[in-house]
Design a protein around this motif. Structure first.
Motif, PDB file in Angstrom:
ATOM      1  N   UNK A 147       0.835  -1.205   0.000  1.00 29.28           N
ATOM      2  CA  UNK A 147       0.000   0.000   0.000  1.00 29.28           C
ATOM      3  C   UNK A 147       0.870   1.256   0.000  1.00 29.28           C
ATOM      4  N   UNK A 148       1.950   1.253   0.788  1.00 31.90           N
ATOM      5  CA  UNK A 148       2.844   2.419   0.807  1.00 31.90           C
ATOM      6  C   UNK A 148       3.541   2.603  -0.536  1.00 31.90           C
ATOM      7  N   UNK A 149       3.861   1.510  -1.211  1.00 28.49           N
ATOM      8  CA  UNK A 149       4.523   1.608  -2.511  1.00 28.49           C
ATOM      9  C   UNK A 149       3.682   2.403  -3.493  1.00 28.49           C
ATOM     10  N   UNK A 150       2.372   2.212  -3.427  1.00 26.99           N
ATOM     11  CA  UNK A 150       1.488   2.916  -4.347  1.00 26.99           C
ATOM     12  C   UNK A 150       1.072   4.280  -3.832  1.00 26.99           C
ATOM     13  N   UNK A 151       1.451   4.595  -2.570  1.00 22.87           N
ATOM     14  CA  UNK A 151       1.158   5.917  -2.018  1.00 22.87           C
ATOM     15  C   UNK A 151      -0.296   6.279  -2.256  1.00 22.87           C
ATOM     16  N   UNK A 152      -1.178   5.339  -1.973  1.00 19.64           N
ATOM     17  CA  UNK A 152      -2.584   5.536  -2.312  1.00 19.64           C
ATOM     18  C   UNK A 152      -3.307   6.312  -1.218  1.00 19.64           C
ATOM     19  N   UNK A 210       8.187  -0.887  -8.615  1.00 20.86           N
ATOM     20  CA  UNK A 210       7.160  -1.902  -8.812  1.00 20.86           C
ATOM     21  C   UNK A 210       5.862  -1.306  -9.369  1.00 20.86           C
ATOM     22  N   UNK A 211       5.600  -0.071  -9.001  1.00 20.69           N
ATOM     23  CA  UNK A 211       4.363   0.578  -9.405  1.00 20.69           C
ATOM     24  C   UNK A 211       4.215   0.641 -10.923  1.00 20.69           C
TER      25      UNK A 211
END
Length: 385
Positions: free
Chosen positions: A291-296, A380-381
């Motif tokens: 979830x943090x990787x996508x900064x959603x 990864x995004x």
């Protein structure tokens, strides 16, 4: 440790708005980040107010005068003085939005409603998280100790554990009352500890209510408070238009693995590796990293489950695509019947199986295994977009 990603986000928000709110749990590094931003801009006229400091609070007795004279004003712990929001609105409108403000808060927008209501169109938000695996280059200590700077950077496992124990005590005894919640500290702590044993599971308010001898409404209120102060993540269920009976209650996860391990009395890696809930402990950490990787910030994250035990750990809706994530604590993940059902019933564009490794490989059409260590070290995004 300069967190360049967040410094860039602050700059972007202040170019678009006169006010940037930096939100995140207490002692996550918000003040350090604000000071680093001010230094990076080489601003001479910077004024700082810490609302936990009585002298700074006294300086704000005449808020219009105190806040209206600098190029950049930093206000720390803004949730303690929500009455300042209308003053900020008047100042930025009067100065034609040339004056900039950084306001720092230890509660979410939902708990600081005045900011979104009073400053609509004038404020941008950034959520600061504890250190991620991406920031620490997949250092195993990040999982064991969590990402709070003082915990992660502690000189020993004992010092790290003691810091987290003190953090938890201060949180329930001081921080929650400071937000205006009149909750017995011992009762909130018991509830929080019970949640540790529900980590990664379907939330059952009635069971917790019976154990604590309180109402289901009170249990849900406690959960919302812990979520609003960035301690707990609530993942809502997704409902698909199919004939199968689907789970309708949310799942709960601790957002920081170190806080969770403290609640479970896990201090060393040996204790972690031998814990009976090792799989769910790793799943929660990996889920938070994704979830943090996508900064959603749009809350487009869900889980899906049916009464017949078909499930998907995480569903992302992004740009018209449906991306699924499964988390498997194994060095050799395999396709399960549940994965194929989720792929078909949810019409997934792709399913990623995240596991504790460094490699990626195709498992089948539209199913790819991805090592968590590999995921946090690359962009990864881009695989989704």
């Amino acid at each position: 440790m300069k967190r360049l990603k967040f410094l860039t986000e602050i700059d972007e928000q202040l170019q678009a708005h006169p006010i940037c709110a930096i939100l995140g749990p207490r002692q996550v590094g918000k003040t350090t980040l604000a000071n680093q931003f001010a230094q990076s801009k080489q601003l001479e006229d910077v004024v700082i107010f810490d609302l936990e400091n009585p002298e700074d609070v006294a300086r704000l007795d005449n808020a219009m005068l105190a806040l209206g004279a600098s190029d950049l004003t930093i206000i720390d712990e803004i949730q303690r003085r929500p009455e300042l929001f209308p003053v900020l609105r008047v100042i930025v409108d009067r100065t034609q939005r040339k004056q900039k403000f950084l306001i720092l808060g230890s509660a979410s927008r939902d708990l600081i409603k005045q900011s979104s209501e009073t400053l609509a169109g004038r404020i941008g938000y950034i959520e600061i998280t504890p250190f991620s695996m991406r920031e620490t280059q997949a250092d195993p200590l990040t999982w064991l100790r969590g990402g709070f700077p003082e915990s992660y950077l502690a000189s020993s496992a004992k010092n790290s554990m003691n810091w987290r124990k003190n953090y938890i005590t201060t949180f329930v005894e001081r921080d929650i009352p400071a937000l205006g919640f009149n909750i017995p500290a011992l009762q909130l702590r018991r509830f929080w500890m019970m949640l540790a044993h529900c980590h990664g599971q379907i939330f059952n308010a009635s069971d917790l209510a019976k154990s604590l001898m309180i109402s289901g409404h009170t249990v849900r209120r406690y959960l919302d408070i812990l979520a609003g102060t960035f301690m707990i993540r609530i993942v809502q269920p997704w409902f698909e238009n199919i004939s199968k009976r689907q789970v309708k209650s949310p799942k709960v996860y601790f957002r920081d693995s170190g806080i969770l391990h403290t609640m479970l009395n896990i201090e060393t890696d040996a204790q972690l590796q031998s814990h009976p809930k090792l799989g769910s402990l790793w799943e929660g950490m990996a889920l938070e990293e994704v979830i943090r990787t996508f900064d959603d910030t749009l809350n487009e994250w869900f889980f899906w489950a049916t009464q017949a035990d078909a499930e998907l750990d995480l569903l992302l809706l992004r740009g018209g695509k449906r991306i699924g994530f499964e988390f498997k604590y194994t060095d050799a993940p395999k396709i399960t019947k549940s994965m194929r059902i989720a792929l078909q019933d949810l019409k997934l564009d792709h399913l990623f199986v995240i596991y504790p490794g460094q490699n990626k490989f195709s498992m089948a059409d539209k199913i790819t295994a991805y090592g968590l260590e590999a995921m946090v070290k690359i962009e990864f995004i881009t695989l989704i977009d």
